[in-house]
Design an enzyme around this catalytic site. Sequence first.
Site, PDB file in Angstrom:
ATOM      1  N   GLY A 125       0.801  -1.216   0.000  1.00 11.63           N
ATOM      2  CA  GLY A 125       0.000   0.000   0.000  1.00 11.63           C
ATOM      3  C   GLY A 125       0.831   1.261   0.000  1.00 11.63           C
ATOM      4  O   GLY A 125       2.008   1.250  -0.338  1.00 11.63           O
TER       5      GLY A 125
ATOM      6  N   GLU B 165       3.664  -2.168   8.409  1.00 12.46           N
ATOM      7  CA  GLU B 165       4.799  -2.827   7.751  1.00 12.46           C
ATOM      8  C   GLU B 165       6.070  -2.523   8.532  1.00 12.46           C
ATOM      9  O   GLU B 165       6.085  -1.641   9.403  1.00 12.46           O
ATOM     10  CB  GLU B 165       4.904  -2.357   6.294  1.00 12.46           C
ATOM     11  CG  GLU B 165       3.736  -2.863   5.463  1.00 12.46           C
ATOM     12  CD  GLU B 165       3.777  -2.452   4.006  1.00 12.46           C
ATOM     13  OE1 GLU B 165       4.707  -1.781   3.584  1.00 12.46           O
ATOM     14  OE2 GLU B 165       2.825  -2.807   3.296  1.00 12.46           O
TER      15      GLU B 165
ATOM     16  N   HIS C 110      13.922  -7.158  -1.415  1.00 10.13           N
ATOM     17  CA  HIS C 110      12.742  -7.491  -0.610  1.00 10.13           C
ATOM     18  C   HIS C 110      12.985  -8.861  -0.002  1.00 10.13           C
ATOM     19  O   HIS C 110      13.389  -9.791  -0.700  1.00 10.13           O
ATOM     20  CB  HIS C 110      11.477  -7.505  -1.470  1.00 10.13           C
ATOM     21  CG  HIS C 110      10.218  -7.453  -0.661  1.00 10.13           C
ATOM     22  ND1 HIS C 110       9.813  -8.499   0.136  1.00 10.13           N
ATOM     23  CD2 HIS C 110       9.307  -6.473  -0.488  1.00 10.13           C
ATOM     24  CE1 HIS C 110       8.682  -8.161   0.750  1.00 10.13           C
ATOM     25  NE2 HIS C 110       8.365  -6.929   0.390  1.00 10.13           N
TER      26      HIS C 110
ATOM     27  N   ARG D 271      13.865  -3.614   6.284  1.00  9.57           N
ATOM     28  CA  ARG D 271      14.046  -4.639   5.252  1.00  9.57           C
ATOM     29  C   ARG D 271      15.468  -5.123   5.044  1.00  9.57           C
ATOM     30  O   ARG D 271      15.700  -6.290   4.762  1.00  9.57           O
ATOM     31  CB  ARG D 271      13.594  -4.062   3.911  1.00  9.57           C
ATOM     32  CG  ARG D 271      12.237  -4.467   3.623  1.00  9.57           C
ATOM     33  CD  ARG D 271      11.822  -3.977   2.302  1.00  9.57           C
ATOM     34  NE  ARG D 271      10.385  -3.852   2.420  1.00  9.57           N
ATOM     35  CZ  ARG D 271       9.622  -3.342   1.512  1.00  9.57           C
ATOM     36  NH1 ARG D 271      10.150  -2.866   0.411  1.00  9.57           N
ATOM     37  NH2 ARG D 271       8.338  -3.282   1.697  1.00  9.57           N
TER      38      ARG D 271
ATOM     39  N   HIS E 261      14.397  -5.421  -5.435  1.00  9.41           N
ATOM     40  CA  HIS E 261      13.031  -4.899  -5.360  1.00  9.41           C
ATOM     41  C   HIS E 261      12.928  -3.417  -5.721  1.00  9.41           C
ATOM     42  O   HIS E 261      12.038  -3.023  -6.463  1.00  9.41           O
ATOM     43  CB  HIS E 261      12.540  -5.114  -3.935  1.00  9.41           C
ATOM     44  CG  HIS E 261      11.136  -4.713  -3.674  1.00  9.41           C
ATOM     45  ND1 HIS E 261      10.063  -5.257  -4.342  1.00  9.41           N
ATOM     46  CD2 HIS E 261      10.601  -3.811  -2.797  1.00  9.41           C
ATOM     47  CE1 HIS E 261       8.932  -4.728  -3.895  1.00  9.41           C
ATOM     48  NE2 HIS E 261       9.232  -3.837  -2.971  1.00  9.41           N
TER      49      HIS E 261
ATOM     50  N   ARG F  67      14.886   2.414   1.950  1.00  7.14           N
ATOM     51  CA  ARG F  67      13.511   2.939   1.875  1.00  7.14           C
ATOM     52  C   ARG F  67      12.609   2.247   2.885  1.00  7.14           C
ATOM     53  O   ARG F  67      12.614   1.020   3.012  1.00  7.14           O
ATOM     54  CB  ARG F  67      12.947   2.690   0.476  1.00  7.14           C
ATOM     55  CG  ARG F  67      11.489   3.055   0.346  1.00  7.14           C
ATOM     56  CD  ARG F  67      10.992   2.754  -1.037  1.00  7.14           C
ATOM     57  NE  ARG F  67      10.955   1.347  -1.307  1.00  7.14           N
ATOM     58  CZ  ARG F  67       9.845   0.597  -1.305  1.00  7.14           C
ATOM     59  NH1 ARG F  67       8.676   1.134  -1.041  1.00  7.14           N
ATOM     60  NH2 ARG F  67       9.910  -0.683  -1.587  1.00  7.14           N
TER      61      ARG F  67
ATOM     62  N   SER G  67       7.379   4.470  -1.251  1.00  8.52           N
ATOM     63  CA  SER G  67       7.696   4.825  -2.641  1.00  8.52           C
ATOM     64  C   SER G  67       6.455   5.238  -3.420  1.00  8.52           C
ATOM     65  O   SER G  67       6.517   6.177  -4.220  1.00  8.52           O
ATOM     66  CB  SER G  67       8.406   3.691  -3.364  1.00  8.52           C
ATOM     67  OG  SER G  67       7.746   2.492  -3.152  1.00  8.52           O
TER      68      SER G  67
END
Length: 534
Positions: A51, A119, A241, A287, A348, A383, A388
Amino acid sequence: MSTSALDCDFLVIGGGIAGLMFAIKAAESGTVIVLTKAASAEANTAYAQGGIASVWSVEDTFESHIEDTLRAGAGLCDRNAVESIVREGPDTVHELIRLGTRFTRVEAGGEDEYDLGREGGHTHRRVLHAQDLTGREIMRALGEVAAAHPNIRVLENHVAVNLLLEKPDGAPHAACWGAYVLDRASGKVSKIVAAVTMLATGGAGKVYLYTTNPDIASGDGVAMAYRAGAPVGNMEFIQFHPTCLYHPAAKSFLISEALRGEGAILRLPDGTPFMKKYHPDAELAPRDVVARAIDAEMKRLGLDFVYLDLSHREADFIRNRFPNIFKRCLSYGIDMTVQPIPVVPAAHYMCGGVVTDLHARTAIARLYAAGEVAMTGLHGANRLASNSLLEAAVMGRRAASSAAEALIATRGQRIPEFPEWDPGRAIRSEERVLITQSWDEIRRLMWNYVGIVRSDRRLARAARRLELLKEEIHSYYWDHLLDSDLIELRNLVTVAELIVRSATIRKESRGLHYNIDHPERDDANWLRPTIIAK
Ligand code: FAD
Ligand code: SIN
């Protein structure tokens, strides 16, 4: 020099979220052509699952979203960029909703509200989503608005080859007047002359052997801008990712981080969870930490994959919250309501890109860049999940006002006459193997030498091999008639080279860049972006 006419006021190269947001706003001031190099629905945006992050609930604050973004960025974010993009989040999401995007809603305490996902790296629930097909829904909504707009023309299967540049005497940089464009159907290259050009070409995942990205992601915008003399920054920070589906028949299928947001656990084949030993936030660590942890466990035990397990949640919840992932896994014989999903990390997201200011302006006059192709300073060295789509939507929308002013400034200006595309003595390419072999070599060497974990020796090897490949590709490029594979291959080798050069320059480990020969973060020397210009 004689003059020529404009084909449009705004040429937008790319029809993902950044390009379409820009096109829709710019169309209030002039005519727009949007190029997409494949079918218009094919863009990284269309694959976004988790999202779009934005401060939305009353418990959340801008300060918290800003701090989370800065923390993930490991000291390299530009605070002004973070503040301005995060603060424009809610307005931009409202605009997406106004343009027709239907985000998932839920009943909460008798109220019907937008559902907010969580997340990794986010300290609050702030991710608006459309089940697990957020990007597809955004593309549907923006695509419909663009298609119905009288000032917007979308040209599918048109590949931008190079920018049309004018270099005024004494000016440090060129000015841009559009691009040479290949029509894939006819094979013909023509020029599209425009007062303003927006690069919204997305990322470069295809530079790696394993990626979550679709085939369009070959870094064309970065390569074109770099060739044109625009500075490019932070290309060493490629985000892997942590959880891409591992299955021989599944090409690039992402298992959203939102699963971990809803409690999914990473496990070894014997069922042991392992994230706690790598980070106190375990599965919700940033991540880079999660991807490196998986990589380390796979290398330690010689595994091809690890497992992601959400089967402890109710089957109905899983089917409703992740209908697309559930169906896709089931099609490979994996029922995620009762069994764990095999996953591996994959390339990713490109955190670096063409350097822009906070109006999306590059160093080249009237050349703008927004979305994944650009480096605004929001992401720094890593990020934060779902930032993004936010950046692309904010910057695409915001760029339109500055671009409208740039358009006005060109009124009455002499438009240079650019030559038609000259194929010279180029012949049709008969030996496709020369293209496919180079393509494979680049992707494999980038995966093996410039992946999640790097070393000085691997980077030096990669640089040497890329030098040779570059020479071969360049001579092949000029000897053969253009097609999209050849255009992409030439761009891919440029982007690979930029990543390797940036990674070689940075003698430390930070965020997504981890080099075993320089394993520590070194703020005394490296608290700055890596900028490369031709
Ligand atoms: P894209 O959406 O990639 O669009 C690029 C466009 O440029 C395409 O239309 C393409 O055809 C065109 N193009 C490229 N080169 C040329 C050329 N030479 N000539 C003409 N046209 C060209 N981010 C989030 O914030 N949240 C998420 O949940 C999320 N999930 C993701 C899941 C997956 C599987 C992937 C791959 C990415 C995800 N991301 C997510 C990242 C995010 O989707 C992208 O960063 C973002 O969509 C990029 O948008 P964009 O407009 O910059 O580029
Ligand atoms: C995901 O759904 O895991 C992708 C989110 C992102 O890349 O921001």
